[in-house]
Design a protein around this motif. Structure first.
Motif, PDB file in Angstrom:
ATOM      1  N   TRP A  30       0.943   8.087  -5.007  1.00  0.00           N
ATOM      2  CA  TRP A  30       1.368   6.777  -4.500  1.00  0.00           C
ATOM      3  C   TRP A  30       1.365   5.730  -5.624  1.00  0.00           C
ATOM      4  O   TRP A  30       2.308   4.969  -5.780  1.00  0.00           O
ATOM      5  N   THR A  77      -4.880   5.993   3.218  1.00  0.00           N
ATOM      6  CA  THR A  77      -3.518   6.519   3.138  1.00  0.00           C
ATOM      7  C   THR A  77      -2.667   5.564   2.304  1.00  0.00           C
ATOM      8  O   THR A  77      -3.151   4.517   1.864  1.00  0.00           O
ATOM      9  N   VAL A 102      -0.409   3.491   3.214  1.00  0.00           N
ATOM     10  CA  VAL A 102      -0.311   2.157   3.819  1.00  0.00           C
ATOM     11  C   VAL A 102      -1.560   1.339   3.511  1.00  0.00           C
ATOM     12  O   VAL A 102      -1.488   0.175   3.122  1.00  0.00           O
ATOM     13  N   ARG A 103      -2.719   1.981   3.673  1.00  0.00           N
ATOM     14  CA  ARG A 103      -3.959   1.255   3.407  1.00  0.00           C
ATOM     15  C   ARG A 103      -4.095   0.919   1.920  1.00  0.00           C
ATOM     16  O   ARG A 103      -4.591  -0.154   1.564  1.00  0.00           O
ATOM     17  N   PHE A 159      -1.652   0.310  -0.077  1.00  0.00           N
ATOM     18  CA  PHE A 159      -0.730  -0.803  -0.295  1.00  0.00           C
ATOM     19  C   PHE A 159      -1.417  -2.124   0.082  1.00  0.00           C
ATOM     20  O   PHE A 159      -1.381  -3.097  -0.668  1.00  0.00           O
ATOM     21  N   LEU A 160      -2.067  -2.134   1.254  1.00  0.00           N
ATOM     22  CA  LEU A 160      -2.724  -3.367   1.700  1.00  0.00           C
ATOM     23  C   LEU A 160      -3.884  -3.747   0.779  1.00  0.00           C
ATOM     24  O   LEU A 160      -4.053  -4.908   0.417  1.00  0.00           O
TER      25      LEU A 160
END
Ligand code: ZN
Length: 253
Positions: free
Chosen positions: A51, A231, A233-234, A236-237
């Motif tokens: 990622w 993950t 998404v997490r 990214f945040l």
């Protein structure tokens, strides 16, 4: 926020952009029994590094990250740190770091070579690297930093113990690796002004904490906890929110 932090000149000269983003890992292996949530599985770490790379970021050691920023570079770099020096680093983390062309900082305990995580009484015993294992990691390009000698809370240590855990562990690691040791990492992330002063006096160029609150500067760098649940998404945040929550670190070189 103090005016010195807001000064445009200060921000421009200290580093490109806001406070550096430094991820905190511990063990890489089987995380089915992990009450302290210090373990990520190799599969998860693989996906997290993938990622990072897809976002144009590269994970590097904290020393490399800070050196790049001091040169006015380093926008695409994030710091990767692994605390405690678990033996699983060599077999599980290192191959993935090389696969994704990343490096990292490994914060080890020269007073517990070949021992285990005795400070975490619940859950599985996790073996720590031996002197030979630390030398192997260093030979593979991993930055070796100190996590103290034996994993004690520095805010509760008397003066003699504080000196041994900071200056003593640095001397031991420099002898073990045959190279300068510039990074320190506070066990448990607990830190106060006295501990910071001891770390600075011991000659470290920087130190990593977790969430140092009002303390700031190169000897109390905040880090972002990364776990098995993180993950894409997490991640990214966490990457985004960090920039909003953290103010620039003054005088970072
Ligand atoms: Zn630790």
């Amino acid at each position: 926020m103090p005016s010195s932090v807001e000064s445009p000149a200060r921000v421009r000269t200290s580093a490109p952009g806001p406070v550096p983003w430094i991820a905190m890992y511990h063990s890489v292996g089987d995380c089915s029994d992990d009450p302290y949530r210090v373990t990520v599985s190799p599969g998860r770490l693989d996906r997290q590094l993938c990622w990072l790379r897809r976002r144009g970021l590269r994970g590097v050691s904290v020393a490399e990250l800070l050196a790049a920023r001091a040169r006015g570079e380093g926008r695409g770099l994030v710091g990767l740190t692994f605390d405690d020096g678990y033996a699983d680093f060599l077999g599980n983390a290192l191959p993935l770091l090389s696969r994704w062309e990343c490096t990292a900082t490994l914060f080890v305990l020269p007073g517990r070579l070949g021992g285990d995580n005795v400070w975490d009484p619940l859950g599985p015993r996790k073996p720590l690297l031996t002197a030979d294992g630390i030398q192997q990691a260093a030979a593979a390009g991993v930055e070796i930093g100190s996590h103290g000698l034996t994993h004690v809370d520095l805010t509760r240590a008397d003066d003699t113990l504080l000196r041994a855990e900071t200056a003593g562990s640095r001397a031991a690691l420099e002898e073990l690796t045959g190279a300068p040791v510039t990074g320190f990492c506070y066990p448990y992330g607990t830190v106060d002004r006295r501990a910071v002063a001891a770390v600075r006096e011991a000659g470290y160029g920087y130190a990593c904490a977790i969430d140092p609150g009002r303390l700031s500067g190169p000897h109390v760098l905040p880090r972002v906890y990364i776990g098995e649940q993180d993950t894409a998404v997490r991640l990214f945040l966490k990457h985004r929110l960090h920039r909003l929550r953290r103010r620039p670190v003054e005088g970072l070189r």
